[in-house]
Design a protein around this motif. Structure first.
Motif, short mmCIF file in Angstrom:
data_model
loop_
_atom_site.label_atom_id
_atom_site.label_comp_id
_atom_site.label_asym_id
_atom_site.label_seq_id
_atom_site.Cartn_x
_atom_site.Cartn_y
_atom_site.Cartn_z
N LEU A 149 0.82 -1.21 0.00
CA LEU A 149 0.00 0.00 0.00
C LEU A 149 0.86 1.26 0.00
O LEU A 149 0.55 2.24 -0.69
CB LEU A 149 -0.94 0.01 1.20
CG LEU A 149 -2.14 -0.95 1.12
CD1 LEU A 149 -2.90 -0.96 2.43
CD2 LEU A 149 -3.04 -0.57 -0.03
N LEU A 150 1.94 1.26 0.77
CA LEU A 150 2.84 2.42 0.78
C LEU A 150 3.49 2.63 -0.58
O LEU A 150 3.64 3.77 -1.04
CB LEU A 150 3.91 2.24 1.86
CG LEU A 150 3.44 2.42 3.30
CD1 LEU A 150 4.56 2.10 4.28
CD2 LEU A 150 2.95 3.84 3.52
N LEU A 151 3.87 1.55 -1.25
CA LEU A 151 4.46 1.68 -2.58
C LEU A 151 3.47 2.25 -3.58
O LEU A 151 3.82 3.08 -4.43
CB LEU A 151 4.98 0.32 -3.06
CG LEU A 151 6.25 -0.18 -2.40
CD1 LEU A 151 6.56 -1.59 -2.86
CD2 LEU A 151 7.41 0.74 -2.72
N PHE A 189 2.98 14.72 -8.61
CA PHE A 189 3.83 15.88 -8.37
C PHE A 189 5.10 15.89 -9.19
O PHE A 189 5.96 16.73 -8.98
CB PHE A 189 4.18 15.98 -6.88
CG PHE A 189 2.98 16.25 -6.01
CD1 PHE A 189 2.33 17.46 -6.09
CD2 PHE A 189 2.52 15.29 -5.13
CE1 PHE A 189 1.23 17.72 -5.30
CE2 PHE A 189 1.42 15.54 -4.34
CZ PHE A 189 0.77 16.75 -4.42
N ALA A 190 5.24 14.98 -10.12
CA ALA A 190 6.44 14.94 -10.96
C ALA A 190 6.46 16.17 -11.85
O ALA A 190 5.45 16.60 -12.37
CB ALA A 190 6.47 13.68 -11.82
N VAL A 244 3.12 6.01 -2.80
CA VAL A 244 4.29 6.74 -3.28
C VAL A 244 4.27 6.88 -4.79
O VAL A 244 4.58 7.94 -5.34
CB VAL A 244 5.59 6.06 -2.79
CG1 VAL A 244 6.80 6.61 -3.51
CG2 VAL A 244 5.74 6.22 -1.29
N ALA A 245 3.88 5.83 -5.50
CA ALA A 245 3.83 5.89 -6.97
C ALA A 245 2.79 6.90 -7.44
O ALA A 245 3.03 7.66 -8.38
CB ALA A 245 3.52 4.50 -7.53
N VAL A 246 1.65 6.93 -6.77
CA VAL A 246 0.61 7.89 -7.15
C VAL A 246 1.06 9.32 -6.87
O VAL A 246 0.88 10.22 -7.71
CB VAL A 246 -0.71 7.57 -6.40
CG1 VAL A 246 -1.72 8.70 -6.55
CG2 VAL A 246 -1.30 6.26 -6.91
N LEU A 247 1.67 9.55 -5.71
CA LEU A 247 2.15 10.90 -5.39
C LEU A 247 3.28 11.33 -6.32
O LEU A 247 3.35 12.49 -6.71
CB LEU A 247 2.60 10.95 -3.93
CG LEU A 247 1.49 10.87 -2.89
CD1 LEU A 247 2.09 10.82 -1.49
CD2 LEU A 247 0.53 12.03 -3.03
#
Length: 107
Positions: free
Chosen positions: A23-25, A35-36, A28-31
């Motif tokens: 879930l954390l991965l 924000f990229a 992080v991928a979505v964020l």
């Protein structure tokens, strides 16, 4: 023996830890995708009566001090001019701020 293993109600901490890490991965991928910093596209505000040579191009590079307005100058030529100015002044390119670059003709 099999029946006792099935009826056992203790939580499986390894599986729980793996689900939390997964879930954390995903978060992080979505964020990161949200924000990229995407490369800036030159804005083209060309109306039907204006040619592209009259409208200045606005280029913004990541980490730059601002945008550079290009008047009748190709981006490659502008980059070479900025490098020459940085070399002649002895200052790093990231310490210089270019506001506008325009071709000067003798007519």
């Amino acid at each position: 023996m099999i029946l006792s293993a099935v009826t056992q109600t203790q939580p499986d901490y390894v599986a729980l830890a793996m689900v939390i890490v997964l879930l954390l991965l995903v978060i992080v991928a979505v964020l990161r995708k949200r924000f990229a910093s995407s490369p800036a596209q030159p804005q083209s505000a060309v109306s039907s009566g204006e040619s592209s040579a009259e409208v200045p191009q606005i280029l913004v590079a990541p980490g730059s001090a601002g945008s550079v307005k290009l008047h009748s100058v190709e981006p490659k030529v502008a980059a070479m001019l900025m490098a020459i100015v940085a070399n002649k002044t002895g200052k790093p390119l990231n310490e210089l701020r270019f506001i506008s670059i325009r071709e000067v003709t003798e007519s």
